[in-house]
Design a protein around this motif. Sequence first.
Motif, PDB file in Angstrom:
ATOM      1  N   PHE A  51      10.388   2.257   5.282  1.00  0.00           N
ATOM      2  CA  PHE A  51       9.433   1.278   5.785  1.00  0.00           C
ATOM      3  C   PHE A  51       8.443   0.939   4.672  1.00  0.00           C
ATOM      4  N   SER A  52       7.702  -0.146   4.876  1.00  0.00           N
ATOM      5  CA  SER A  52       6.693  -0.585   3.914  1.00  0.00           C
ATOM      6  C   SER A  52       5.443  -0.995   4.673  1.00  0.00           C
ATOM      7  N   ILE A  53       4.270  -0.682   4.111  1.00  0.00           N
ATOM      8  CA  ILE A  53       2.990  -1.040   4.711  1.00  0.00           C
ATOM      9  C   ILE A  53       2.204  -1.867   3.703  1.00  0.00           C
ATOM     10  N   PRO A  54       1.924  -3.139   4.009  1.00  0.00           N
ATOM     11  CA  PRO A  54       1.111  -3.948   3.097  1.00  0.00           C
ATOM     12  C   PRO A  54      -0.293  -3.362   2.935  1.00  0.00           C
ATOM     13  N   ARG A  55      -0.909  -3.672   1.813  1.00  0.00           N
ATOM     14  CA  ARG A  55      -2.279  -3.207   1.594  1.00  0.00           C
ATOM     15  C   ARG A  55      -3.204  -3.710   2.694  1.00  0.00           C
ATOM     16  N   GLY A  56      -4.078  -2.841   3.144  1.00  0.00           N
ATOM     17  CA  GLY A  56      -5.072  -3.211   4.136  1.00  0.00           C
ATOM     18  C   GLY A  56      -4.575  -3.177   5.565  1.00  0.00           C
TER      19      GLY A  56
ATOM     20  N   VAL B 156       8.851   7.502  -2.660  1.00  0.00           N
ATOM     21  CA  VAL B 156       7.631   6.961  -2.071  1.00  0.00           C
ATOM     22  C   VAL B 156       6.851   6.257  -3.168  1.00  0.00           C
ATOM     23  N   GLU B 157       6.357   5.058  -2.857  1.00  0.00           N
ATOM     24  CA  GLU B 157       5.462   4.348  -3.769  1.00  0.00           C
ATOM     25  C   GLU B 157       4.102   4.170  -3.098  1.00  0.00           C
TER      26      GLU B 157
ATOM     27  N   GLY C  61       0.821  -1.201   0.000  1.00  0.00           N
ATOM     28  CA  GLY C  61       0.000   0.000   0.000  1.00  0.00           C
ATOM     29  C   GLY C  61       0.856   1.251   0.000  1.00  0.00           C
ATOM     30  N   ILE C  62       1.868   1.276   0.882  1.00  0.00           N
ATOM     31  CA  ILE C  62       2.805   2.397   0.980  1.00  0.00           C
ATOM     32  C   ILE C  62       4.217   1.835   1.110  1.00  0.00           C
ATOM     33  N   ARG C  63       5.136   2.375   0.340  1.00  0.00           N
ATOM     34  CA  ARG C  63       6.548   2.006   0.491  1.00  0.00           C
ATOM     35  C   ARG C  63       7.378   3.288   0.511  1.00  0.00           C
ATOM     36  N   VAL C  64       8.168   3.466   1.553  1.00  0.00           N
ATOM     37  CA  VAL C  64       9.008   4.648   1.731  1.00  0.00           C
ATOM     38  C   VAL C  64      10.459   4.199   1.698  1.00  0.00           C
TER      39      VAL C  64
ATOM     40  N   GLY D 128       2.219   0.506  -5.499  1.00  0.00           N
ATOM     41  CA  GLY D 128       3.135   0.032  -6.518  1.00  0.00           C
ATOM     42  C   GLY D 128       3.577   1.063  -7.536  1.00  0.00           C
ATOM     43  N   ARG D 129       3.108   2.323  -7.386  1.00  0.00           N
ATOM     44  CA  ARG D 129       3.490   3.375  -8.330  1.00  0.00           C
ATOM     45  C   ARG D 129       4.253   4.471  -7.602  1.00  0.00           C
ATOM     46  N   ARG D 130       5.276   4.979  -8.253  1.00  0.00           N
ATOM     47  CA  ARG D 130       6.064   6.042  -7.641  1.00  0.00           C
ATOM     48  C   ARG D 130       5.206   7.285  -7.450  1.00  0.00           C
ATOM     49  N   GLN D 131       5.309   7.864  -6.258  1.00  0.00           N
ATOM     50  CA  GLN D 131       4.526   9.056  -5.917  1.00  0.00           C
ATOM     51  C   GLN D 131       5.174  10.283  -6.544  1.00  0.00           C
ATOM     52  N   GLN D 132       4.415  10.959  -7.390  1.00  0.00           N
ATOM     53  CA  GLN D 132       4.935  12.146  -8.071  1.00  0.00           C
ATOM     54  C   GLN D 132       4.003  13.341  -7.933  1.00  0.00           C
ATOM     55  N   GLY D 133       3.180  13.334  -6.909  1.00  0.00           N
ATOM     56  CA  GLY D 133       2.244  14.426  -6.699  1.00  0.00           C
ATOM     57  C   GLY D 133       0.983  13.894  -6.053  1.00  0.00           C
TER      58      GLY D 133
END
Length: 271
Positions: free
Chosen positions: A45-50, A82-83, A21-24, A86-91
């Motif tokens: 850190f990484s947070i699995p979905r849900g 940041v993802e 869900g979130i990957r930093v 699964g997608r890189r955060q760009q905004g």
Amino acid sequence: MDAAVATPPRTASPAVAGEAGIRVRDVAKTFGGASGVRALERVDFSIPRGQFVSILGPSGCGKSTLLRIIAGLIPPDAGGEVEILGRRQQGVSPEIGVVFQSHNMLPWCTTEQNIRLAAEVQGLAPAEIDKRVNDILPVLKLEKFRRSYPHELSGGMRQRAALGQMLVLQPQVLLLDEPFGALDALTRDQLNVELLRLWQLMRKTVLLITHSIPEAIFLSDRVLVMSERPGHVLDDITIDLPRPRDPRAAKLAPEFGRYVVQLGRLMGVED
């Protein structure tokens, strides 16, 4: 800070199944240039979905800065990434909903009108907004107050409405920056129960910033503890309490008390 909902003009591509869900990765942040204030230092850190994860840390350690970076509101320093799903955060992304400590309800609008507002700004079809609002009002226990104005609502009701503004957009990731921090202890406890109920119904990926150790333990699957500034993750504690969680039973469990002591020591709190 005011409650906020991310309302971007673009549409995200479909998420890939199995992604976090979130990957930093290696996120740092300095304000004011190289000689300025170093707020964050190599956060990973990484947070699995849900999953429901809370971040604890002393004031000024960069918790809210980190949340804003994850939300796409401010960029990390070069090299950090940041993802989201699964997608890189760009905004700012429609997959993310953000709620801050204070609501931003317009005083001249009813509860229903306030909850509709972000969806209207996004340009959703009126019929779809009607359906989503009608679905979310009972979940938030605000159906009887849909025509009430903010001054007619309690603080807890206004914060539930702020959550509604976000949830009506149906984001997959929820970022909560001490949404109940300004409320009295009893109302905060009640809203923690409501938030946990909502999460158990919807199973979104949630990242909560809080100063409250009991709140973090009661709500979370994991608690990340951050250091003094520049903030980095000191420890990642798995909260092994059964779900669904009854507030009384959970807080009376011996394990709950042990987590309070463990997290208190990491936070520098005396036994």
